[in-house]
Write a protein that holds these residues in place. Structure first.
Motif, PDB file in Angstrom:
ATOM      1  N   ASN A   1      40.032  33.924  37.980  1.00 36.62           N
ATOM      2  CA  ASN A   1      40.411  33.582  36.605  1.00 36.62           C
ATOM      3  C   ASN A   1      41.651  32.716  36.467  1.00 36.62           C
ATOM      4  N   ASP A   2      42.578  32.825  37.411  1.00 36.96           N
ATOM      5  CA  ASP A   2      43.861  32.128  37.269  1.00 36.96           C
ATOM      6  C   ASP A   2      43.903  30.909  38.191  1.00 36.96           C
ATOM      7  N   LYS A   3      43.754  29.746  37.600  1.00 40.86           N
ATOM      8  CA  LYS A   3      43.681  28.503  38.375  1.00 40.86           C
ATOM      9  C   LYS A   3      44.919  28.280  39.233  1.00 40.86           C
ATOM     10  N   ALA A   4      46.083  28.699  38.731  1.00 36.60           N
ATOM     11  CA  ALA A   4      47.339  28.456  39.449  1.00 36.60           C
ATOM     12  C   ALA A   4      47.477  29.352  40.680  1.00 36.60           C
ATOM     13  N   LYS A   5      46.635  30.393  40.793  1.00 36.42           N
ATOM     14  CA  LYS A   5      46.835  31.364  41.881  1.00 36.42           C
ATOM     15  C   LYS A   5      45.652  31.468  42.834  1.00 36.42           C
ATOM     16  N   VAL A   6      44.758  30.493  42.790  1.00 36.06           N
ATOM     17  CA  VAL A   6      43.564  30.607  43.636  1.00 36.06           C
ATOM     18  C   VAL A   6      43.923  30.657  45.123  1.00 36.06           C
ATOM     19  N   GLU A   7      44.824  29.778  45.560  1.00 34.65           N
ATOM     20  CA  GLU A   7      45.110  29.707  47.000  1.00 34.65           C
ATOM     21  C   GLU A   7      45.922  30.903  47.483  1.00 34.65           C
ATOM     22  N   ILE A   8      46.980  31.277  46.756  1.00 38.67           N
ATOM     23  CA  ILE A   8      47.807  32.391  47.212  1.00 38.67           C
ATOM     24  C   ILE A   8      47.033  33.701  47.171  1.00 38.67           C
ATOM     25  N   THR A   9      46.125  33.855  46.187  1.00 33.11           N
ATOM     26  CA  THR A   9      45.325  35.082  46.119  1.00 33.11           C
ATOM     27  C   THR A   9      44.343  35.138  47.286  1.00 33.11           C
ATOM     28  N   ALA A  10      43.731  34.005  47.606  1.00 31.98           N
ATOM     29  CA  ALA A  10      42.830  33.946  48.766  1.00 31.98           C
ATOM     30  C   ALA A  10      43.584  34.274  50.050  1.00 31.98           C
ATOM     31  N   GLU A  11      44.796  33.765  50.169  1.00 33.20           N
ATOM     32  CA  GLU A  11      45.618  34.042  51.356  1.00 33.20           C
ATOM     33  C   GLU A  11      45.994  35.519  51.422  1.00 33.20           C
ATOM     34  N   THR A  12      46.303  36.126  50.267  1.00 34.16           N
ATOM     35  CA  THR A  12      46.676  37.546  50.224  1.00 34.16           C
ATOM     36  C   THR A  12      45.507  38.424  50.668  1.00 34.16           C
ATOM     37  N   VAL A  13      44.311  38.150  50.151  1.00 32.46           N
ATOM     38  CA  VAL A  13      43.124  38.925  50.534  1.00 32.46           C
ATOM     39  C   VAL A  13      42.870  38.781  52.032  1.00 32.46           C
ATOM     40  N   THR A  14      42.967  37.574  52.546  1.00 27.89           N
ATOM     41  CA  THR A  14      42.746  37.329  53.975  1.00 27.89           C
ATOM     42  C   THR A  14      43.753  38.102  54.825  1.00 27.89           C
ATOM     43  N   GLU A  15      45.001  38.131  54.395  1.00 27.01           N
ATOM     44  CA  GLU A  15      46.045  38.848  55.134  1.00 27.01           C
ATOM     45  C   GLU A  15      45.771  40.350  55.149  1.00 27.01           C
ATOM     46  N   LEU A  16      45.301  40.883  54.043  1.00 24.25           N
ATOM     47  CA  LEU A  16      44.979  42.313  53.967  1.00 24.25           C
ATOM     48  C   LEU A  16      43.847  42.677  54.925  1.00 24.25           C
ATOM     49  N   VAL A  17      42.832  41.806  55.011  1.00 27.90           N
ATOM     50  CA  VAL A  17      41.718  42.053  55.932  1.00 27.90           C
ATOM     51  C   VAL A  17      42.187  41.885  57.375  1.00 27.90           C
ATOM     52  N   ALA A  18      42.960  40.846  57.637  1.00 23.12           N
ATOM     53  CA  ALA A  18      43.428  40.565  58.999  1.00 23.12           C
ATOM     54  C   ALA A  18      44.281  41.705  59.550  1.00 23.12           C
ATOM     55  N   ARG A  19      45.069  42.328  58.698  1.00 18.13           N
ATOM     56  CA  ARG A  19      45.928  43.434  59.144  1.00 18.13           C
ATOM     57  C   ARG A  19      45.224  44.788  59.035  1.00 18.13           C
ATOM     58  N   ARG A  20      43.925  44.751  58.750  1.00 14.77           N
ATOM     59  CA  ARG A  20      43.087  45.950  58.664  1.00 14.77           C
ATOM     60  C   ARG A  20      43.616  46.949  57.626  1.00 14.77           C
ATOM     61  N   VAL A  21      44.292  46.410  56.628  1.00 12.13           N
ATOM     62  CA  VAL A  21      44.725  47.235  55.504  1.00 12.13           C
ATOM     63  C   VAL A  21      43.503  47.599  54.664  1.00 12.13           C
ATOM     64  N   VAL A  22      42.585  46.634  54.502  1.00 12.21           N
ATOM     65  CA  VAL A  22      41.285  46.881  53.877  1.00 12.21           C
ATOM     66  C   VAL A  22      40.204  46.440  54.862  1.00 12.21           C
ATOM     67  N   SER A  23      39.033  47.000  54.717  1.00  7.20           N
ATOM     68  CA  SER A  23      37.943  46.682  55.655  1.00  7.20           C
ATOM     69  C   SER A  23      37.041  45.579  55.099  1.00  7.20           C
ATOM     70  N   TRP A  24      36.225  45.027  55.977  1.00  7.60           N
ATOM     71  CA  TRP A  24      35.227  44.050  55.534  1.00  7.60           C
ATOM     72  C   TRP A  24      34.279  44.702  54.522  1.00  7.60           C
ATOM     73  N   GLU A  25      33.984  46.003  54.729  1.00 10.36           N
ATOM     74  CA  GLU A  25      33.080  46.701  53.815  1.00 10.36           C
ATOM     75  C   GLU A  25      33.704  46.814  52.417  1.00 10.36           C
ATOM     76  N   HIS A  26      35.022  47.113  52.367  1.00 11.14           N
ATOM     77  CA  HIS A  26      35.722  47.123  51.077  1.00 11.14           C
ATOM     78  C   HIS A  26      35.574  45.774  50.380  1.00 11.14           C
ATOM     79  N   LEU A  27      35.790  44.705  51.178  1.00 11.36           N
ATOM     80  CA  LEU A  27      35.731  43.358  50.609  1.00 11.36           C
ATOM     81  C   LEU A  27      34.321  43.037  50.132  1.00 11.36           C
ATOM     82  N   ARG A  28      33.310  43.420  50.913  1.00 12.57           N
ATOM     83  CA  ARG A  28      31.915  43.147  50.522  1.00 12.57           C
ATOM     84  C   ARG A  28      31.601  43.826  49.191  1.00 12.57           C
ATOM     85  N   GLU A  29      31.996  45.110  49.066  1.00 10.63           N
ATOM     86  CA  GLU A  29      31.690  45.862  47.843  1.00 10.63           C
ATOM     87  C   GLU A  29      32.406  45.274  46.621  1.00 10.63           C
ATOM     88  N   ALA A  30      33.642  44.798  46.832  1.00  8.24           N
ATOM     89  CA  ALA A  30      34.397  44.213  45.709  1.00  8.24           C
ATOM     90  C   ALA A  30      33.903  42.808  45.376  1.00  8.24           C
TER      91      ALA A  30
END
Length: 452
Positions: free
Chosen positions: A356-385
Motif C-alpha cells: 500500500n505504501d509506495k514510499a516503503k516498498v523497497e525497505i519493507t521487502a528488505e525487512t521481510v527478507t531479513e526476517l526470513v534469512a535470520r529464521r525469525v519467521v519461516s517460509w511457511e509463515h511467509l507463504r500463509e501471509a
C-alpha cells in the motif's frame, strides 16, 4: 480555601512539580498515600492534576500515565444524595473533563474590556495562553482516551459539539481543537470498525469545512486552518506516521541509548535525519493491552511490558530502516515473544505496508527478507501471509497500481538472498499460469537482474 484544602494543594503541587518520566512511579506512590476523607477532596486533587497537565503540555503523556496509575489507588466515596452512584476516581475525572470542555471559550475575539485593560502585546500573550490551554485540553483528553479512561462515545460527542452541523459554521479555534484531538487519537480510532466509521465521518466533515465558501464566494476559513485540515488528512493517508523532532520527555536510559544510536547514524552520514524520529501518532501506549474483545474484560499491562500489535511491528521495522541492523531487528521481534499465529500476523502487517505504501516498498521487502534469512519467521509463515495477497493481486492492481512494484522488490530480494534455496512454495497461488502472473514473474526476474 479551607486549611485542609491548603494543605492538600501544597502536598499535591509539591509532588507534581517534581514529575518526569523517570520518577513517575515514585510520584504515583506518594500521591496514592495522601489520605482523602471525602469525595470533594478527591475532586480537588483531580482538578489540581488536570490544571497542571494543561499548564505543562510537554508532559501531557506523563500526566495521563499518572492518572491511569492512580485510578485504582484512591477509594470510592458514597454518593452525596440518595439514588446517585458512588464517587469513583474515574467518574470524578469524567466530570472534570466535561466541565473543562464546557468552559472552552466560544470565541477568541478579545472583549472591549480586555482591549481597554491590556496593551496590544499583553493582549496577544493572553490570547496565546488561552489557545495553548485549549489545545492542551484536547491533547490531554485524547491521551486519557488512549489509556481507556474515556470512552469512544465521549470522543465522538466532543467532535460533534465542536464541528457538528449547526446554524452557523464553527469558529476556527473549534476546528483547531478537532485537528489536535484527532491527531492524538486517530490511529487508535482507525484500528476498530466503530472508530473507523467515526473517523470517516469526521474526515468528511473537515473536508466540507475546508471547502466552505463565505457569502463572497471566498473560503470561510484562513489558509492556516485549511492547511491544518489537510495536514491531518495527509497524516491519516500516511498511516498516521509522523516525523518528529526528538525533543520529548525521556528516561535517562532512553537518552543514553538514543545518543549512541545517533552517533552511529552520524558516522554513517545520516545528517540531520538523525535529529528526527518517526512515530505513529495516536497509538495506545504499549502497556495497554487491547487484545481482548468487548465484554471479555481488558488485561492491563504495566509500562515497560511489550505488546505484540501493529504499532510495535511498525516501530521495530522503522528502527531497521534507520540502522539496517538485522541482529537488532531479530532481537526486537523475539523480545515480544509472538506465537506462530502472531508471527504470521506480523508478516501480514508488513506486507500490507509494502503493497500500500509506495514510499516503503523497497525497505519493507528488505525487512521481510531479513526476517526470513535470520529464521525469525519461516517460509511457511511467509507463504500463509503472502498467499491471500497474491490471489487478490490482480484486483488490488486496479486500485493500487504500485502494488506490483512491491512484489517485484520482494521476489528479487528473496531470490538474490537465497539463490537455489529460494522456496517457491510462497508462489503457490500463481500456479494457474495466467498472463498476469507470467508477466509478474518476468518483471520480478528483471528486477533480480537489475539489483544483482
Amino acid at each position: 480555601p479551607t486549611k485542609r484544602e491548603d494543605e492538600l494543594e501544597r502536598t499535591v503541587r509539591g509532588l507534581l512539580n517534581k514529575i518526569c518520566p523517570e520518577n513517575l512511579r515514585t510520584i504515583v506512590d506518594r500521591l496514592a498515600h495522601i489520605e482523602l476523607h471525602r469525595a470533594a477532596e478527591l475532586e480537588f486533587v483531580i482538578r489540581i492534576i488536570f490544571g497542571k497537565a494543561l499548564a505543562e503540555p510537554h508532559y501531557c503523556e506523563t500526566y495521563a500515565d499518572m492518572v491511569f496509575a492512580l485510578q485504582s489507588r484512591y477509594p470510592q466515596f458514597p454518593p452525596e444524595r440518595e439514588g446517585e452512584k458512588p464517587q469513583t476516581f474515574t467518574r470524578v475525572l469524567l466530570n472534570t473533563c466535561q466541565e473543562e470542555f464546557e468552559n472552552l471559550p466560544t470565541s477568541f475575539e478579545p472583549s472591549d474590556d480586555e482591549r481597554r485593560r491590556f496593551s496590544p502585546e499583553e493582549l496577544n500573550l493572553e490570547m496565546k495562553k488561552r489557545k495553548d490551554k485549549m489545545l492542551a485540553n484536547m491533547r490531554f483528553i485524547g491521551n486519557l482516551f488512549l489509556r481507556q479512561l474515556l470512552a469512544v462515545k465521549v470522543m465522538e460527542q466532543v467532535v460533534k459539539d465542536l464541528i457538528g452541523i449547526k446554524e452557523r459554521p464553527p469558529e476556527e479555534h473549534m476546528i483547531e481543537c478537532v485537528c489536535e484531538l484527532l491527531q492524538a487519537i486517530g490511529y487508535t480510532l482507525d484500528t476498530s470498525s466503530t472508530g473507523k466509521i467515526f473517523m470517516d465521518t469526521f474526515s468528511k466533515r473537515l473536508i466540507e469545512l475546508k471547502r466552505l465558501p463565505d457569502k463572497d464566494g471566498k473560503s470561510q476559513y484562513s489558509k492556516r486552518i485549511q492547511f491544518q485540515i489537510q495536514d491531518l488528512l495527509d497524516l491519516r493517508q500516511n498511516g498516521w506516521e509522523k516525523k518528529l523532532w526528538k525533543e520529548k520527555p525521556k528516561m535517562k536510559d532512553e537518552v543514553r541509548k538514543e545518543a549512541a544510536a545517533e552517533a552511529k547514524k552520524q558516522a554513517k552520514g545520516a545528517g540531520t535525519d538523525a535529529l528526527f524520529m518517526t512515530q505513529i501518532a495516536g497509538a495506545r501506549p504499549a502497556y495497554i493491552d487491547n487484545s481482548r474483545g468487548p465484554g471479555q474484560g481488558q488485561r492491563q499491562r504495566r509500562a515497560g511490558d511489550l505488546v505484540w500489535d501493529q504499532t510495535y511491528v511498525r516501530r521495530i521495522c522503522q528502527y531497521y530502516a534507520e540502522d539496517r541492523d538485522g541482529a537488532e531487528l531479530a532481537e526486537h521481534w523475539h523480545k515480544a515473544q509472538p506465537n506462530p499465529t502472531q508471527a504470521r500476523q506480523g508478516l501480514e502487517w508488513l506486507l500490507e505496508i509494502g503493497f500500500n505504501d509506495k514510499a516503503k516498498v523497497e525497505i519493507t521487502a528488505e525487512t521481510v527478507t531479513e526476517l526470513v534469512a535470520r529464521r525469525v519467521v519461516s517460509w511457511e509463515h511467509l507463504r500463509e501471509a503472502f498467499q491471500p495477497n497474491l490471489e487478490g493481486l490482480e484486483d488490488m492492481y486496479i486500485d493500487i497500481p504500485h502494488c506490483l512494484v512491491f512484489f517485484h522488490f520482494l521476489f528479487a530480494k528473496l531470490m538474490l538472498k537465497f539463490g537455489k534455496d529460494f522456496n517457491a512454495s510462497i508462489l503457490s497461488a500463481m500456479v494457474d499460469g495466467s498472463p498476469f502472473h507470467w508477466k509478474l514473474l518476468i518483471d520480478g526476474l528483471k528486477k533480480c537482474q537489475e539489483k544483482g
